[in-house]
Design a protein around this motif. Sequence first.
Motif, mmCIF file in Angstrom:
data_model
loop_
_atom_site.group_PDB
_atom_site.id
_atom_site.type_symbol
_atom_site.label_atom_id
_atom_site.label_comp_id
_atom_site.label_asym_id
_atom_site.label_seq_id
_atom_site.Cartn_x
_atom_site.Cartn_y
_atom_site.Cartn_z
ATOM 1 N N PRO A 3 0.834 -1.194 0.000
ATOM 2 C CA PRO A 3 0.000 0.000 0.000
ATOM 3 C C PRO A 3 0.875 1.252 0.000
ATOM 4 C CG PRO A 3 -0.503 -1.406 1.882
ATOM 5 C CD PRO A 3 0.650 -2.001 1.178
ATOM 6 N N ARG A 4 0.355 2.335 -0.467
ATOM 7 C CA ARG A 4 1.121 3.577 -0.594
ATOM 8 C C ARG A 4 1.729 4.022 0.734
ATOM 9 N NH1 ARG A 4 0.118 8.670 -4.204
ATOM 10 N NH2 ARG A 4 0.646 7.028 -5.618
ATOM 11 N N LYS A 5 0.984 3.870 1.829
ATOM 12 C CA LYS A 5 1.505 4.313 3.122
ATOM 13 C C LYS A 5 2.669 3.447 3.603
ATOM 14 C CE LYS A 5 -1.556 1.652 6.049
ATOM 15 N NZ LYS A 5 -2.406 1.666 7.204
ATOM 16 N N SER A 6 2.845 2.265 3.026
ATOM 17 C CA SER A 6 3.933 1.374 3.416
ATOM 18 C C SER A 6 5.172 1.501 2.540
ATOM 19 C CB SER A 6 3.459 -0.077 3.381
ATOM 20 O OG SER A 6 2.455 -0.280 4.334
ATOM 21 N N LYS A 7 5.107 2.337 1.517
ATOM 22 C CA LYS A 7 6.260 2.518 0.636
ATOM 23 C C LYS A 7 7.140 3.643 1.161
ATOM 24 C CE LYS A 7 4.063 0.932 -3.585
ATOM 25 N NZ LYS A 7 3.682 1.297 -4.953
ATOM 26 N N LEU A 8 8.421 3.398 1.159
ATOM 27 C CA LEU A 8 9.374 4.410 1.577
ATOM 28 C C LEU A 8 9.588 5.376 0.418
ATOM 29 C CD1 LEU A 8 11.285 5.201 3.900
ATOM 30 C CD2 LEU A 8 13.036 3.838 2.773
ATOM 31 N N PRO A 9 9.357 6.687 0.628
ATOM 32 C CA PRO A 9 9.541 7.648 -0.464
ATOM 33 C C PRO A 9 10.985 7.670 -0.956
ATOM 34 C CG PRO A 9 8.432 8.675 1.393
ATOM 35 C CD PRO A 9 8.873 7.328 1.838
ATOM 36 N N ARG A 10 11.159 7.895 -2.235
ATOM 37 C CA ARG A 10 12.481 7.885 -2.852
ATOM 38 C C ARG A 10 13.415 8.928 -2.229
ATOM 39 N NH1 ARG A 10 14.096 5.778 -8.340
ATOM 40 N NH2 ARG A 10 12.263 4.531 -7.945
ATOM 41 N N LEU A 28 21.174 -3.537 4.836
ATOM 42 C CA LEU A 28 19.908 -3.166 5.467
ATOM 43 C C LEU A 28 20.109 -1.888 6.258
ATOM 44 C CD1 LEU A 28 16.950 -3.869 6.215
ATOM 45 C CD2 LEU A 28 17.880 -5.065 8.201
ATOM 46 N N LYS A 29 19.257 -0.906 5.991
ATOM 47 C CA LYS A 29 19.280 0.352 6.720
ATOM 48 C C LYS A 29 17.951 0.505 7.443
ATOM 49 C CE LYS A 29 22.420 2.803 3.679
ATOM 50 N NZ LYS A 29 22.668 4.102 3.037
ATOM 51 N N VAL A 30 18.013 0.879 8.718
ATOM 52 C CA VAL A 30 16.815 1.012 9.553
ATOM 53 C C VAL A 30 16.833 2.367 10.239
ATOM 54 C CG1 VAL A 30 15.513 0.033 11.473
ATOM 55 C CG2 VAL A 30 16.825 -1.472 9.986
ATOM 56 N N LYS A 31 15.665 3.013 10.244
ATOM 57 C CA LYS A 31 15.528 4.312 10.905
ATOM 58 C C LYS A 31 14.130 4.396 11.489
ATOM 59 C CE LYS A 31 14.984 8.263 8.560
ATOM 60 N NZ LYS A 31 15.285 9.448 7.747
ATOM 61 N N ASN A 32 14.012 4.999 12.660
ATOM 62 C CA ASN A 32 12.694 5.219 13.244
ATOM 63 C C ASN A 32 12.010 6.356 12.502
ATOM 64 O OD1 ASN A 32 13.038 3.244 15.195
ATOM 65 N ND2 ASN A 32 13.925 4.667 16.645
ATOM 66 N N ASN A 33 10.692 6.221 12.317
ATOM 67 C CA ASN A 33 9.917 7.307 11.724
ATOM 68 C C ASN A 33 8.830 7.718 12.707
ATOM 69 O OD1 ASN A 33 7.696 5.566 11.438
ATOM 70 N ND2 ASN A 33 8.177 5.064 9.345
ATOM 71 N N PHE A 34 8.122 8.766 12.391
ATOM 72 C CA PHE A 34 7.109 9.291 13.307
ATOM 73 C C PHE A 34 5.705 8.916 12.860
ATOM 74 C CE2 PHE A 34 10.802 12.080 13.698
ATOM 75 C CZ PHE A 34 11.059 11.892 15.051
ATOM 76 N N GLU A 35 5.601 7.877 12.071
ATOM 77 C CA GLU A 35 4.302 7.397 11.618
ATOM 78 C C GLU A 35 4.009 6.070 12.301
ATOM 79 O OE1 GLU A 35 4.154 7.356 7.391
ATOM 80 O OE2 GLU A 35 5.039 9.345 7.219
ATOM 81 N N ILE A 40 8.756 0.532 3.720
ATOM 82 C CA ILE A 40 9.758 -0.367 3.161
ATOM 83 C C ILE A 40 10.204 0.132 1.794
ATOM 84 C CG2 ILE A 40 10.190 -2.721 2.364
ATOM 85 C CD1 ILE A 40 8.002 -3.627 4.320
ATOM 86 N N GLY A 41 11.516 0.121 1.584
ATOM 87 C CA GLY A 41 12.109 0.398 0.283
ATOM 88 C C GLY A 41 13.074 -0.721 -0.048
ATOM 89 N N GLY A 70 8.118 -4.299 12.875
ATOM 90 C CA GLY A 70 7.749 -3.402 13.962
ATOM 91 C C GLY A 70 7.151 -2.111 13.442
ATOM 92 N N VAL A 71 6.355 -1.467 14.269
ATOM 93 C CA VAL A 71 5.660 -0.244 13.887
ATOM 94 C C VAL A 71 6.584 0.948 14.057
ATOM 95 C CG1 VAL A 71 3.680 1.211 14.450
ATOM 96 C CG2 VAL A 71 3.472 -1.263 14.570
ATOM 97 N N GLY A 72 6.487 1.885 13.139
ATOM 98 C CA GLY A 72 7.229 3.123 13.263
ATOM 99 C C GLY A 72 8.674 3.043 12.806
ATOM 100 N N ARG A 73 8.964 2.195 11.828
ATOM 101 C CA ARG A 73 10.329 2.067 11.327
ATOM 102 C C ARG A 73 10.357 2.164 9.812
ATOM 103 N NH1 ARG A 73 11.449 -2.127 15.475
ATOM 104 N NH2 ARG A 73 12.619 -1.009 17.048
ATOM 105 N N ASP A 74 11.461 2.699 9.301
ATOM 106 C CA ASP A 74 11.735 2.706 7.869
ATOM 107 C C ASP A 74 12.816 1.670 7.596
ATOM 108 O OD1 ASP A 74 10.021 4.829 7.547
ATOM 109 O OD2 ASP A 74 11.599 6.332 7.409
ATOM 110 N N PHE A 75 12.580 0.811 6.613
ATOM 111 C CA PHE A 75 13.565 -0.183 6.204
ATOM 112 C C PHE A 75 13.951 0.081 4.763
ATOM 113 C CE2 PHE A 75 11.199 -2.549 9.480
ATOM 114 C CZ PHE A 75 12.243 -2.966 10.277
ATOM 115 N N LEU A 76 15.244 0.121 4.510
ATOM 116 C CA LEU A 76 15.768 0.232 3.156
ATOM 117 C C LEU A 76 16.696 -0.946 2.950
ATOM 118 C CD1 LEU A 76 16.146 1.691 0.487
ATOM 119 C CD2 LEU A 76 17.882 3.099 1.588
ATOM 120 N N LEU A 77 16.388 -1.787 1.962
ATOM 121 C CA LEU A 77 17.153 -2.997 1.699
ATOM 122 C C LEU A 77 17.737 -2.931 0.298
ATOM 123 C CD1 LEU A 77 17.865 -5.855 2.813
ATOM 124 C CD2 LEU A 77 15.881 -6.669 1.560
#
Length: 104
Positions: A3-10, A28-35, A40-41, A70-77
Amino acid sequence: MLPRKSKLPREEFRARGYRTVRTPYFLLKVKNNFERAVRIGIVVGIAVHKSAVKRNFWKRQAKTALAAGGVGRDFLLLISPKVNELTKKQFRERLSEAMKDATK
């Protein structure tokens, strides 16, 4: 498809503040987000495999593993061409180990 809300913006691909875990098979890069959603990217280049079917296979495997991260994380693989040496089970195990290391 995510879904769009689950995609990590470019734009976030170049952002700073990621905790990085490097293996021979992926980065693998992980960062906390405020959502309240996991974003996921996934980058699987043509160097991984010429066949789009195989590249999408690795994307699907990664999405299922990262969605439970987990909730509230950005993953870039970023997947490396050496990933073709792994089986599906080995890939999931290595990815879950990397997620644990990155979220400590």
